[in-house]
Design a protein around this motif. Sequence first.
Motif, short mmCIF file in Angstrom:
data_model
loop_
_atom_site.label_atom_id
_atom_site.label_comp_id
_atom_site.label_asym_id
_atom_site.label_seq_id
_atom_site.Cartn_x
_atom_site.Cartn_y
_atom_site.Cartn_z
N LYS A 178 0.83 -1.21 0.00
CA LYS A 178 0.00 0.00 0.00
C LYS A 178 0.86 1.26 0.00
CE LYS A 178 -4.31 -1.63 2.02
NZ LYS A 178 -5.15 -1.68 3.24
N MET B 40 -0.23 0.72 -4.05
CA MET B 40 -1.08 -0.34 -4.59
C MET B 40 -2.44 -0.33 -3.92
SD MET B 40 1.21 -3.68 -5.16
CE MET B 40 2.85 -3.57 -5.88
N THR B 41 -3.46 -0.70 -4.70
CA THR B 41 -4.78 -0.93 -4.11
C THR B 41 -4.78 -2.32 -3.48
OG1 THR B 41 -5.54 -1.84 -6.19
CG2 THR B 41 -5.97 0.50 -5.81
N TYR B 42 -5.82 -2.59 -2.70
CA TYR B 42 -5.93 -3.90 -2.05
C TYR B 42 -5.85 -5.04 -3.06
CZ TYR B 42 -8.11 -7.71 0.59
OH TYR B 42 -8.38 -8.92 1.19
N GLY B 43 -6.59 -4.90 -4.15
CA GLY B 43 -6.62 -5.97 -5.14
C GLY B 43 -5.27 -6.20 -5.78
N MET B 44 -4.60 -5.12 -6.13
CA MET B 44 -3.29 -5.25 -6.77
C MET B 44 -2.29 -5.85 -5.79
SD MET B 44 -0.94 -2.29 -8.46
CE MET B 44 -1.53 -2.12 -10.12
#
Lengths: 258, 256
Positions: free
Chosen positions: A137, A141-145
Amino acid sequence: MHALVAVDLHIIWQQVFHPHSVFFRTLWATVYISIISQAAGVLLGLLAALARMSRFAPLRWISGVYVWIFRGTPVLVQIFYIYFAFSWPTLHFGFWTVPDAAIAGIVALSINEGAYMREIIRAGIDSVDRGQMEAAKSVGMTYGMAMRRIILPQAARVIVPPLGNEFNNMMKTTSLVYTIGVFEMFAFAEQNYSQFFIADYFLAVAVWYLMLTTVWTFIQAYIERRLAVSERGDELSFRERLQAAWNPMTSWARGGGG
Amino acid sequence: MTGAEIVMHAEDVHKSFGRLEVLKGISLEVTKGETICIIGPSGSGKTTFLRCINHLEKIDSGRIEVNGHLIGYRQRGDRLVEDSERNIARQRTQIGMVFQRFNLFPHKTALENVTEGPIQVLDMEKRHAVDKAKMLLSRVGLADKVDTYPGKLSGGQQQRVAIARALAMEPALILFDEATSALDPEAIGDVLYIMGELAHEGMTMIVVTHEMGFAREAADRVVMMDDGLIIEEGTPEHFFVAPEHARTKLFLSKIL
Ligand SMILES: Nc1ncnc2c1ncn2[C@@H]1O[C@H](COP(=O)(O)OP(=O)(O)O)[C@@H](O)[C@H]1O
Ligand SMILES: [Mg+2]
């Protein structure tokens, strides 16, 4: 000449080494039902694991109820219910036809497998240090990535060994779909038996299951060794990794260096 | 300080974990190029404050801005609502973070650790990202460790990769949370040297540290936190020559 256990070697020999061409169709059915059900089971298990960790409470409940029901009831009951309660289409892909019963069987086995995979995948994700998500993060990055690129690849080394065992089970469990009329390997043996009343057809099919699970054991060991090599962080090329996978001594020797 | 560009602005930040109030109203302003050292006893809320700045923790009240943008929240009327995940992620690209325990990605080489953010998040062209990462790794003295996995690096080397990883995003601000606490003595020197260089080159940094030598040398301002509050703030000279607050004196006498 009547022994207690009479093994007709001729039948075994023929069924194992020179099976009828129809047999190969049933072998193929067992293989594709296993692979598709396992793959879909992994996917469902992943979704259920992510739902289980969701901040959104209803998703957590759905995930919980799913596992509760499908681990708490016999898979045979699930197969029957799913086959008879819904109407399933027969699919055609060129020469390859997947009958409605096989579709229902795949759906039932997938959903059942997903419930077991959820626990395995969750344990894998839990095994990854929490700092990994935070570091991911921190670079935006997003959670999904972060899940896809950072967490799941690391979780894989914990997930793969039990996943391999699940697939081993799956190949054997597919024999249950014979009960809803799928013409797979066990159905072939059963059909021959009811025609000739020779139990050795079952022995022959057991040898075939054994061959499938044995081949899989080797593939599994190979994948696990590869994961172990990359986990040790050796600076190996892909070719070296392949070699290391077949010869554990080389990777140990390399692993010892600074 | 008028006229100076404000990079980080925190205003009356409150944060509780359950019943435990960890931040009891923190206000701090950091201008461009400044290096702020936060000192204070363990448990005083230093880590929590840093984590609030890049929204790894939600705050209960107050506001935090970086480069003039509210972090983690959107203003809706006179209320603040949590921002979308995508917007928060985008804001974090402006805020580097270096952790006490490095948190390198163990399945990626040193180089890949550094290029991961620029390529995946900033959509930087791969060749460009690799060149830049190599440059940064050689800057932190690891030109020969480009293809090495973190598991094969010492703690000090890992932390230097982590600094390169943060720098690769070209952030407006870097947060260091006790970046040398987990290192052995020689490695501490290497990492502090790099941090000192960054400070001199004008990187804006908030550094939580127990290294008073570093605070004295590199900090523009030192901030003393105790029990969820900033109790004293001033130049390094002020702190190390004539601290005012009794708790500061006590803390410094223990640590120096
Ligand atoms: N996630 C958390 N949940 C509950 N309590 C926490 C959490 N993180 C920190 N704390 C508590 O908050 C207080 C401040 O912690 P921290 O910010 O880590 O202090 P410092 O970095 O100054 O040592 C401590 O009492 C700690 O136990
Ligand atoms: Mg701390």
